[in-house]
Design a protein around this motif. Structure first.
Motif, PDB file in Angstrom:
ATOM      1  N   LEU A 156      -3.905 -78.491 129.763  1.00 24.64           N
ATOM      2  CA  LEU A 156      -2.895 -77.238 129.144  1.00 24.64           C
ATOM      3  C   LEU A 156      -1.444 -77.518 129.567  1.00 24.64           C
ATOM      4  O   LEU A 156      -0.467 -76.441 128.804  1.00 24.64           O
ATOM      5  CB  LEU A 156      -3.478 -75.886 129.590  1.00 24.64           C
ATOM      6  CG  LEU A 156      -4.707 -75.555 128.876  1.00 24.64           C
ATOM      7  CD1 LEU A 156      -5.393 -74.253 129.822  1.00 24.64           C
ATOM      8  CD2 LEU A 156      -4.660 -75.324 127.683  1.00 24.64           C
ATOM      9  N   VAL A 157      -1.022 -78.106 130.574  1.00 22.88           N
ATOM     10  CA  VAL A 157       0.173 -78.042 131.107  1.00 22.88           C
ATOM     11  C   VAL A 157       1.449 -78.239 130.070  1.00 22.88           C
ATOM     12  O   VAL A 157       2.510 -77.705 130.225  1.00 22.88           O
ATOM     13  CB  VAL A 157       0.567 -78.805 132.291  1.00 22.88           C
ATOM     14  CG1 VAL A 157       0.497 -80.386 131.925  1.00 22.88           C
ATOM     15  CG2 VAL A 157       1.629 -78.531 133.190  1.00 22.88           C
ATOM     16  N   ASP A 158       1.236 -79.220 129.239  1.00 18.99           N
ATOM     17  CA  ASP A 158       2.088 -79.510 128.081  1.00 18.99           C
ATOM     18  C   ASP A 158       2.123 -78.569 126.739  1.00 18.99           C
ATOM     19  O   ASP A 158       3.102 -77.993 126.548  1.00 18.99           O
ATOM     20  CB  ASP A 158       2.023 -80.938 127.615  1.00 18.99           C
ATOM     21  CG  ASP A 158       2.254 -81.714 128.863  1.00 18.99           C
ATOM     22  OD1 ASP A 158       3.107 -81.760 129.640  1.00 18.99           O
ATOM     23  OD2 ASP A 158       1.586 -83.061 128.828  1.00 18.99           O
ATOM     24  N   ARG A 159       0.855 -78.212 126.372  1.00 18.68           N
ATOM     25  CA  ARG A 159       0.832 -77.385 125.297  1.00 18.68           C
ATOM     26  C   ARG A 159       0.703 -76.040 125.546  1.00 18.68           C
ATOM     27  O   ARG A 159       1.091 -75.122 124.480  1.00 18.68           O
ATOM     28  CB  ARG A 159      -0.310 -77.807 124.401  1.00 18.68           C
ATOM     29  CG  ARG A 159      -1.491 -77.444 124.795  1.00 18.68           C
ATOM     30  CD  ARG A 159      -2.916 -78.016 123.812  1.00 18.68           C
ATOM     31  NE  ARG A 159      -3.835 -77.321 124.137  1.00 18.68           N
ATOM     32  CZ  ARG A 159      -5.015 -78.218 124.645  1.00 18.68           C
ATOM     33  NH1 ARG A 159      -4.823 -79.597 124.834  1.00 18.68           N
ATOM     34  NH2 ARG A 159      -6.407 -77.508 124.997  1.00 18.68           N
ATOM     35  N   ASP A 160       0.483 -75.657 126.511  1.00 19.91           N
ATOM     36  CA  ASP A 160       0.450 -74.224 126.815  1.00 19.91           C
ATOM     37  C   ASP A 160       0.473 -73.817 128.480  1.00 19.91           C
ATOM     38  O   ASP A 160      -0.032 -73.281 129.125  1.00 19.91           O
ATOM     39  CB  ASP A 160      -1.209 -73.813 126.505  1.00 19.91           C
ATOM     40  CG  ASP A 160      -1.188 -71.972 126.280  1.00 19.91           C
ATOM     41  OD1 ASP A 160      -0.192 -71.423 126.979  1.00 19.91           O
ATOM     42  OD2 ASP A 160      -2.042 -71.577 125.646  1.00 19.91           O
ATOM     43  N   PRO A 161       1.671 -73.832 128.749  1.00 16.79           N
ATOM     44  CA  PRO A 161       2.213 -73.720 130.162  1.00 16.79           C
ATOM     45  C   PRO A 161       1.706 -72.365 130.523  1.00 16.79           C
ATOM     46  O   PRO A 161       1.496 -72.465 131.847  1.00 16.79           O
ATOM     47  CB  PRO A 161       3.744 -73.656 130.153  1.00 16.79           C
ATOM     48  CG  PRO A 161       4.008 -74.500 129.035  1.00 16.79           C
ATOM     49  CD  PRO A 161       3.018 -74.061 128.027  1.00 16.79           C
ATOM     50  N   VAL A 162       1.782 -71.235 129.888  1.00 18.19           N
ATOM     51  CA  VAL A 162       1.314 -69.882 130.441  1.00 18.19           C
ATOM     52  C   VAL A 162      -0.110 -69.915 130.835  1.00 18.19           C
ATOM     53  O   VAL A 162      -0.318 -69.506 132.101  1.00 18.19           O
ATOM     54  CB  VAL A 162       1.549 -68.824 129.391  1.00 18.19           C
ATOM     55  CG1 VAL A 162       1.166 -67.484 129.710  1.00 18.19           C
ATOM     56  CG2 VAL A 162       3.231 -68.830 129.119  1.00 18.19           C
ATOM     57  N   ARG A 163      -1.244 -70.700 130.041  1.00 15.84           N
ATOM     58  CA  ARG A 163      -2.370 -70.479 130.261  1.00 15.84           C
ATOM     59  C   ARG A 163      -2.579 -71.617 131.404  1.00 15.84           C
ATOM     60  O   ARG A 163      -3.596 -71.433 132.343  1.00 15.84           O
ATOM     61  CB  ARG A 163      -3.245 -70.863 129.042  1.00 15.84           C
ATOM     62  CG  ARG A 163      -3.518 -70.055 128.182  1.00 15.84           C
ATOM     63  CD  ARG A 163      -4.616 -70.430 127.149  1.00 15.84           C
ATOM     64  NE  ARG A 163      -5.949 -70.925 127.569  1.00 15.84           N
ATOM     65  CZ  ARG A 163      -6.589 -71.546 127.043  1.00 15.84           C
ATOM     66  NH1 ARG A 163      -6.302 -72.095 125.565  1.00 15.84           N
ATOM     67  NH2 ARG A 163      -7.682 -71.845 127.399  1.00 15.84           N
ATOM     68  N   ALA A 164      -1.606 -72.666 131.504  1.00 14.69           N
ATOM     69  CA  ALA A 164      -2.026 -73.510 132.638  1.00 14.69           C
ATOM     70  C   ALA A 164      -1.473 -73.099 133.827  1.00 14.69           C
ATOM     71  O   ALA A 164      -2.198 -73.294 134.795  1.00 14.69           O
ATOM     72  CB  ALA A 164      -0.778 -74.818 132.404  1.00 14.69           C
ATOM     73  N   LYS A 165      -0.510 -72.213 133.752  1.00  8.34           N
ATOM     74  CA  LYS A 165      -0.148 -71.564 135.088  1.00  8.34           C
ATOM     75  C   LYS A 165      -1.346 -70.557 135.629  1.00  8.34           C
ATOM     76  O   LYS A 165      -1.409 -70.495 136.686  1.00  8.34           O
ATOM     77  CB  LYS A 165       0.917 -70.475 134.936  1.00  8.34           C
ATOM     78  CG  LYS A 165       1.615 -69.781 136.096  1.00  8.34           C
ATOM     79  CD  LYS A 165       2.934 -68.960 135.866  1.00  8.34           C
ATOM     80  CE  LYS A 165       3.429 -68.279 136.874  1.00  8.34           C
ATOM     81  NZ  LYS A 165       4.304 -67.495 136.678  1.00  8.34           N
ATOM     82  N   GLY A 166      -1.907 -70.008 134.570  1.00  8.49           N
ATOM     83  CA  GLY A 166      -3.162 -69.080 135.133  1.00  8.49           C
ATOM     84  C   GLY A 166      -4.358 -69.803 135.399  1.00  8.49           C
ATOM     85  O   GLY A 166      -4.943 -69.440 136.537  1.00  8.49           O
ATOM     86  N   GLU A 167      -4.307 -70.860 135.033  1.00 10.21           N
ATOM     87  CA  GLU A 167      -5.400 -71.877 135.562  1.00 10.21           C
ATOM     88  C   GLU A 167      -5.222 -72.269 137.027  1.00 10.21           C
ATOM     89  O   GLU A 167      -6.123 -72.573 137.870  1.00 10.21           O
ATOM     90  CB  GLU A 167      -5.599 -73.230 134.776  1.00 10.21           C
ATOM     91  CG  GLU A 167      -6.404 -72.713 133.399  1.00 10.21           C
ATOM     92  CD  GLU A 167      -7.861 -72.176 133.376  1.00 10.21           C
ATOM     93  OE1 GLU A 167      -8.673 -72.641 134.371  1.00 10.21           O
ATOM     94  OE2 GLU A 167      -8.290 -71.578 132.565  1.00 10.21           O
ATOM     95  N   LEU A 168      -3.965 -72.669 137.281  1.00 10.97           N
ATOM     96  CA  LEU A 168      -3.434 -73.179 138.514  1.00 10.97           C
ATOM     97  C   LEU A 168      -3.723 -72.140 139.330  1.00 10.97           C
ATOM     98  O   LEU A 168      -3.897 -72.285 140.757  1.00 10.97           O
ATOM     99  CB  LEU A 168      -2.044 -73.650 138.458  1.00 10.97           C
ATOM    100  CG  LEU A 168      -1.867 -74.989 137.798  1.00 10.97           C
ATOM    101  CD1 LEU A 168      -0.263 -75.325 137.649  1.00 10.97           C
ATOM    102  CD2 LEU A 168      -2.754 -75.979 138.818  1.00 10.97           C
ATOM    103  N   GLN A 169      -3.399 -70.620 139.133  1.00 16.59           N
ATOM    104  CA  GLN A 169      -3.521 -69.631 139.896  1.00 16.59           C
ATOM    105  C   GLN A 169      -5.148 -69.666 140.432  1.00 16.59           C
ATOM    106  O   GLN A 169      -5.634 -69.320 141.668  1.00 16.59           O
ATOM    107  CB  GLN A 169      -2.976 -68.381 139.374  1.00 16.59           C
ATOM    108  CG  GLN A 169      -1.719 -68.309 139.443  1.00 16.59           C
ATOM    109  CD  GLN A 169      -0.963 -67.017 138.498  1.00 16.59           C
ATOM    110  OE1 GLN A 169      -1.792 -66.532 137.883  1.00 16.59           O
ATOM    111  NE2 GLN A 169       0.297 -66.917 138.680  1.00 16.59           N
ATOM    112  N   GLN A 170      -5.934 -69.713 139.265  1.00 12.98           N
ATOM    113  CA  GLN A 170      -7.323 -69.891 139.860  1.00 12.98           C
ATOM    114  C   GLN A 170      -7.569 -70.928 140.654  1.00 12.98           C
ATOM    115  O   GLN A 170      -8.664 -70.826 141.655  1.00 12.98           O
ATOM    116  CB  GLN A 170      -8.038 -69.782 138.576  1.00 12.98           C
ATOM    117  CG  GLN A 170      -9.696 -69.918 138.545  1.00 12.98           C
ATOM    118  CD  GLN A 170      -9.999 -68.432 139.177  1.00 12.98           C
ATOM    119  OE1 GLN A 170      -9.475 -67.569 138.916  1.00 12.98           O
ATOM    120  NE2 GLN A 170     -11.396 -68.426 139.557  1.00 12.98           N
TER     121      GLN A 170
END
Length: 381
Positions: A212-226
């Motif tokens: 997700l890091v390239d196409r949806d950075p916001v969701r990627a950030k959430g996943e990294l917080q998880q």
């Protein structure tokens, strides 16, 4: 006529019952020594359990103060008259141990001894210990042994029962060691399952974040917080397991030192401040010390894993002839009157069982948002 305190058969019976009452080896040894010294009216008594290296695995004395015993120095070796007890296999009754050709002297702080009675403690063909008495309290001319044939017979009877009590205590401790090993194996298995699940979830979440890091950075950030949250949970599982699996050094260090060490480990491992204070508490029976340690571990586990505490304080003190353990935290607390299910979850039933099992009591004070205080009180100390 034998010089013996007016104790008679009742005192002998009481001594034998006292020996059979204890399950811990150290307690049994102390009881044997104290009983022998009292029954035969000697100034000093000692019992040595041999090791495999020419020394003593344990050596218990009665009639010598703690300060004097520390000044005497290291445990004695198996030489001289001590070796005769362990390897000769026969009773020794001497008018003056200092004049025996096998006598090799003793440390400067050692009390002066003259007449002497010693015999081995045997389990079948194996010598499992040696019992020594010195300085019979009775009028005796210079160079005459105060201990007589009747004393020797009584000590022999005591030694036979001591062998039974000591063997039973050793069997009990081995059984307990097996139980502890089984519990450690169970905990290791649970640890493996719990951490494996956490790491598996962490791996999947990290993979999702990478896609997700390239196409949806916001969701990627959430996943990294998880990912960070899962990693923290895995670390907590490991920390808890280290404390649970760490062998408690009660026999070597005593309760206060063991509690202090475990609290220091937890204070370093967690963001919460964990403190300990313990002063003026004397040694307790091994079962009591183990119960206090286990209740402390359970309460600390609850405070650090479930209560989100910022500060946990452990105190051990004497109060009105009792030993009082108190664990206080500033965590989220709970409602004690409505927590039957939570009581099982938090180990409260187990803690109460441990307290009552050694003749003590456990009280719990808590309120939502105002932390929790667990207090265990047992007689003695």
């Amino acid at each position: 006529m034998s010089h013996r305190p007016p104790s008679g058969l009742a005192a002998v019976s009481a001594a034998l019952l006292a020996m059979s009452r204890h399950l811990e080896v150290r307690d049994v040894l102390k009881t044997i020594v104290a009983s022998a010294r009292e029954l035969l009216d000697a100034e000093y008594a000692a019992l040595g359990v041999p090791d495999d290296h020419g020394g003593f695995a344990q050596f218990v004395v009665d009639g010598v103060s703690d300060e004097q015993w520390k000044a005497i120095g290291p445990l004695p070796r198996q030489h001289g008259i001590l070796a005769a007890m362990l390897h000769g296999g026969k009773t020794e009754r001497l008018a003056d141990v200092r004049k025996d050709p096998r006598f090799e002297g003793w440390p400067s702080a050692h009390p002066d001894m003259s007449d002497f009675l010693g015999l081995p403690i045997r389990d079948g063909d194996e010598t499992i210990g040696a019992l020594f008495l010195a300085n019979k309290r009775c009028p005796k001319p210079e160079g005459v042994c105060g201990f007589n044939a009747e004393d020797e017979e009584l000590l022999s009877t005591l030694a036979q029962h001591a062998a039974i009590a000591l063997t039973n205590a050793r069997l009990y401790e081995r059984s307990r060691e097996l139980t502890i090993a089984e519990e450690r194996s169970r905990l290791a298995h649970e640890l493996h399952d719990a951490v494996s699940q956490k790491l598996f979830s962490l791996r999947l979440t990290a993979q999702a974040a990478a896609t997700l890091v390239d196409r949806d950075p916001v969701r990627a950030k959430g996943e990294l917080q998880q990912v960070a949250a899962l990693a923290a949970e895995a670390v907590d599982e490991l920390r808890a397991a280290v404390v649970e699996l760490r062998p408690a050094a009660l026999d070597e260090d005593g309760l206060v030192a063991t509690l202090r060490t475990q609290v220091q480990v937890l204070d370093r491992a967690h963001t919460a401040r964990v403190t300990f204070a313990g002063a003026g508490v004397r040694a307790l029976p091994a079962a009591h010390e183990e119960a206090l340690l286990r209740v402390t571990q359970e309460a600390l586990h609850n405070a650090l894993r479930h209560a989100d505490a910022g500060h946990v304080d452990v105190t051990l003190a004497r109060r009105d002839g009792a030993t009082v353990l108190r664990i206080t935290d500033d965590g989220r607390g709970f409602e004690p009157t409505a927590t039957r299910r939570a009581g099982r979850h938090l180990g409260l039933v187990s803690m109460r069982d441990r307290a009552s099992g050694v003749g003590g009591r456990l009280t719990v004070e808590s309120e939502p948002g105002k932390g929790t205080t667990i207090e265990m009180e047992i007689p003695g100390g």
